[in-house]
Scaffold this motif. Sequence first.
Motif, PDB file in Angstrom:
ATOM      1  N   PRO A 208      21.379  12.020   8.226  1.00 22.66           N
ATOM      2  CA  PRO A 208      20.928  10.653   8.538  1.00 22.66           C
ATOM      3  C   PRO A 208      20.887  10.335  10.027  1.00 22.66           C
ATOM      4  CG  PRO A 208      23.219  10.640   7.839  1.00 22.66           C
ATOM      5  CD  PRO A 208      22.734  12.046   7.657  1.00 22.66           C
ATOM      6  N   GLN A 209      19.872   9.564  10.409  1.00 30.47           N
ATOM      7  CA  GLN A 209      19.698   9.132  11.799  1.00 30.47           C
ATOM      8  C   GLN A 209      20.420   7.794  11.987  1.00 30.47           C
ATOM      9  OE1 GLN A 209      15.611   8.547  12.933  1.00 30.47           O
ATOM     10  NE2 GLN A 209      16.038   8.454  15.107  1.00 30.47           N
ATOM     11  N   LEU A 210      21.722   7.838  12.086  1.00 32.14           N
ATOM     12  CA  LEU A 210      22.532   6.627  12.026  1.00 32.14           C
ATOM     13  C   LEU A 210      22.887   6.047  13.384  1.00 32.14           C
ATOM     14  CD1 LEU A 210      24.954   7.836   9.213  1.00 32.14           C
ATOM     15  CD2 LEU A 210      23.095   6.183   8.977  1.00 32.14           C
ATOM     16  N   ASP A 211      22.687   6.820  14.452  1.00 32.22           N
ATOM     17  CA  ASP A 211      23.069   6.370  15.794  1.00 32.22           C
ATOM     18  C   ASP A 211      21.885   6.532  16.731  1.00 32.22           C
ATOM     19  OD1 ASP A 211      24.148   5.870  18.278  1.00 32.22           O
ATOM     20  OD2 ASP A 211      25.410   7.669  18.325  1.00 32.22           O
ATOM     21  N   LEU A 212      21.153   5.452  16.954  1.00 29.75           N
ATOM     22  CA  LEU A 212      19.977   5.525  17.820  1.00 29.75           C
ATOM     23  C   LEU A 212      20.346   5.554  19.298  1.00 29.75           C
ATOM     24  CD1 LEU A 212      18.535   5.039  15.129  1.00 29.75           C
ATOM     25  CD2 LEU A 212      16.977   3.511  16.311  1.00 29.75           C
ATOM     26  N   THR A 213      21.627   5.358  19.627  1.00 31.27           N
ATOM     27  CA  THR A 213      22.053   5.543  21.013  1.00 31.27           C
ATOM     28  C   THR A 213      22.188   7.028  21.349  1.00 31.27           C
ATOM     29  OG1 THR A 213      24.468   5.586  20.665  1.00 31.27           O
ATOM     30  CG2 THR A 213      23.411   3.413  20.818  1.00 31.27           C
ATOM     31  N   GLU A 214      22.213   7.880  20.326  1.00 28.94           N
ATOM     32  CA  GLU A 214      22.336   9.335  20.467  1.00 28.94           C
ATOM     33  C   GLU A 214      23.580   9.715  21.270  1.00 28.94           C
ATOM     34  OE1 GLU A 214      18.615  11.003  21.810  1.00 28.94           O
ATOM     35  OE2 GLU A 214      17.611  10.499  19.918  1.00 28.94           O
ATOM     36  N   LEU A 233      15.127  11.955  20.209  1.00 29.36           N
ATOM     37  CA  LEU A 233      14.124  11.055  19.655  1.00 29.36           C
ATOM     38  C   LEU A 233      14.164   9.691  20.344  1.00 29.36           C
ATOM     39  CD1 LEU A 233      14.357  11.713  15.802  1.00 29.36           C
ATOM     40  CD2 LEU A 233      12.651  12.547  17.410  1.00 29.36           C
ATOM     41  N   MET A 234      14.695   9.648  21.557  1.00 35.83           N
ATOM     42  CA  MET A 234      14.888   8.360  22.218  1.00 35.83           C
ATOM     43  C   MET A 234      13.582   7.601  22.415  1.00 35.83           C
ATOM     44  SD  MET A 234      17.042   6.177  23.172  1.00 35.83           S
ATOM     45  CE  MET A 234      18.554   7.134  23.094  1.00 35.83           C
ATOM     46  N   GLN A 235      12.482   8.295  22.651  1.00 38.99           N
ATOM     47  CA  GLN A 235      11.207   7.593  22.840  1.00 38.99           C
ATOM     48  C   GLN A 235      10.818   6.836  21.571  1.00 38.99           C
ATOM     49  OE1 GLN A 235      11.089   7.589  25.944  1.00 38.99           O
ATOM     50  NE2 GLN A 235       9.247   8.703  26.563  1.00 38.99           N
ATOM     51  N   SER A 236      10.963   7.475  20.422  1.00 34.45           N
ATOM     52  CA  SER A 236      10.638   6.788  19.168  1.00 34.45           C
ATOM     53  C   SER A 236      11.684   5.737  18.826  1.00 34.45           C
ATOM     54  CB  SER A 236      10.476   7.787  18.019  1.00 34.45           C
ATOM     55  OG  SER A 236      11.648   8.539  17.814  1.00 34.45           O
ATOM     56  N   ASN A 237      12.938   5.976  19.219  1.00 28.76           N
ATOM     57  CA  ASN A 237      13.976   4.963  19.005  1.00 28.76           C
ATOM     58  C   ASN A 237      13.634   3.672  19.750  1.00 28.76           C
ATOM     59  OD1 ASN A 237      15.306   6.994  17.641  1.00 28.76           O
ATOM     60  ND2 ASN A 237      16.894   7.293  19.195  1.00 28.76           N
ATOM     61  N   LEU A 238      13.204   3.828  20.996  1.00 24.54           N
ATOM     62  CA  LEU A 238      12.858   2.655  21.808  1.00 24.54           C
ATOM     63  C   LEU A 238      11.592   1.979  21.295  1.00 24.54           C
ATOM     64  CD1 LEU A 238      13.660   4.110  25.342  1.00 24.54           C
ATOM     65  CD2 LEU A 238      15.014   2.450  24.047  1.00 24.54           C
ATOM     66  N   LEU A 246      20.267  -1.045  21.022  1.00 27.31           N
ATOM     67  CA  LEU A 246      20.332   0.185  20.229  1.00 27.31           C
ATOM     68  C   LEU A 246      21.644   0.351  19.479  1.00 27.31           C
ATOM     69  CD1 LEU A 246      18.738   2.804  22.661  1.00 27.31           C
ATOM     70  CD2 LEU A 246      17.727   1.881  20.573  1.00 27.31           C
ATOM     71  N   SER A 247      22.693  -0.332  19.924  1.00 29.67           N
ATOM     72  CA  SER A 247      24.004  -0.146  19.304  1.00 29.67           C
ATOM     73  C   SER A 247      24.314  -1.174  18.219  1.00 29.67           C
ATOM     74  CB  SER A 247      25.104  -0.191  20.370  1.00 29.67           C
ATOM     75  OG  SER A 247      25.179  -1.479  20.964  1.00 29.67           O
ATOM     76  N   GLN A 248      23.437  -2.150  17.991  1.00 33.07           N
ATOM     77  CA  GLN A 248      23.729  -3.138  16.954  1.00 33.07           C
ATOM     78  C   GLN A 248      23.637  -2.483  15.581  1.00 33.07           C
ATOM     79  OE1 GLN A 248      20.621  -5.977  15.641  1.00 33.07           O
ATOM     80  NE2 GLN A 248      19.643  -5.533  17.608  1.00 33.07           N
ATOM     81  N   PRO A 249      24.469  -2.910  14.620  1.00 32.92           N
ATOM     82  CA  PRO A 249      24.545  -2.243  13.320  1.00 32.92           C
ATOM     83  C   PRO A 249      23.230  -2.200  12.550  1.00 32.92           C
ATOM     84  CG  PRO A 249      26.478  -3.615  13.639  1.00 32.92           C
ATOM     85  CD  PRO A 249      25.544  -3.918  14.780  1.00 32.92           C
ATOM     86  N   GLY A 250      22.357  -3.191  12.730  1.00 30.44           N
ATOM     87  CA  GLY A 250      21.086  -3.153  12.026  1.00 30.44           C
ATOM     88  C   GLY A 250      20.186  -2.031  12.501  1.00 30.44           C
ATOM     89  N   VAL A 251      20.429  -1.562  13.723  1.00 26.01           N
ATOM     90  CA  VAL A 251      19.646  -0.486  14.328  1.00 26.01           C
ATOM     91  C   VAL A 251      20.382   0.845  14.227  1.00 26.01           C
ATOM     92  CG1 VAL A 251      18.774   0.383  16.533  1.00 26.01           C
ATOM     93  CG2 VAL A 251      18.374  -1.999  15.885  1.00 26.01           C
ATOM     94  N   SER A 252      21.673   0.822  14.534  1.00 23.87           N
ATOM     95  CA  SER A 252      22.526   2.015  14.445  1.00 23.87           C
ATOM     96  C   SER A 252      23.663   1.708  13.468  1.00 23.87           C
ATOM     97  CB  SER A 252      23.099   2.380  15.820  1.00 23.87           C
ATOM     98  OG  SER A 252      22.072   2.777  16.707  1.00 23.87           O
TER      99      SER A 252
END
Length: 326
Positions: A208-214, A233-238, A246-252
């Motif tokens: 799972p991609q659970l942490d978009l801050t990587e 995948l930071m470009q697609s994360n942004l 990026l660190s809010q629970p709805g995102v990560s």
Amino acid sequence: MNDRKPGVAIPERIIPFPASISVEARAALERLVGDDGSPLNAAFVMPEPDDHEGWLRVKAAVDRQYAEAVKGLAGQLRSTVETIRIEAATIHVATPAATFNDDRAYIDFHGGALVFGGGEACRAGARMQADQHGVKCYGVDYRTPPEHPYPAALDDALSAYQYVLERHRPEDIVIGGRSAGGNLAVAVLLRARDAGLPFPAGLVLLSPQLDLTESGDSFETNRLVDLVLPGSLMQSNLLYTAGADLSQPGVSPLFGDLTGFPPTFLQSGTRDLFLSNTVRMHRALRRKGVTAELHVFEAMPHGGFGGAAPEDIELQDEINRFVRLR
């Protein structure tokens, strides 16, 4: 002044494919490197987050590739499928030819970096899950950027969950997600709790991609070692978050409150870029007293070995067992 970044300096070396995996798994890895050993997928370059025209072109090309890849499945799939719209959400409802339990339901969130994987690939994925588990599968074809950034996908996920709850008891529902779909599978439960909705009987999270801050360790240690997902995948994360934290629970959702979560199945591989996402999620769930299984496969990259290796089949058997126990 020493401004060297703290860490471990590793000399240049070749990392061999281990003898500890199946012949089929080794062959799958060998197909993903060039003659010089470089990952073939490393050549893929994502547009900048604000280059929406560029993303639309890439998205169209990738979706064509996904659709072409699933064409060969048409003759193998036995389930029937109907596509419906619930508010803004598109859901592919797949009904197996031979039902294990008419009351049971599986909600599937597809992968694709929160940008790709919708359409025909999602529709085929719903049929595959229905065939695999012998239950009705609801494949959520959630909206994606650049046209529909966060929280559109999460809004669709909640609409789909509410729709399924109106037709199945929560104790008869399992939610599953692979890669980006794992993000939505967890995030929708955080949103559902806020809305006063009950949790399902189980949760399946595949790499799972659970942490978009990587921020996890494997984003460094498995960079270029994961031949399926060799880099950030930071470009697609942004692109997906469109300026959201990026660190809010709805995102990560790794950073959300996991209290009371249902029994969870987690899978990754030792060469998976998202290995840290998976093991950190397992520890976070266990700290909250949640029943959680962690399955880490030797040398497996992101998404497995292509489906035909003994390790892939073993993983499917483990998922089937978990789902049928709920």
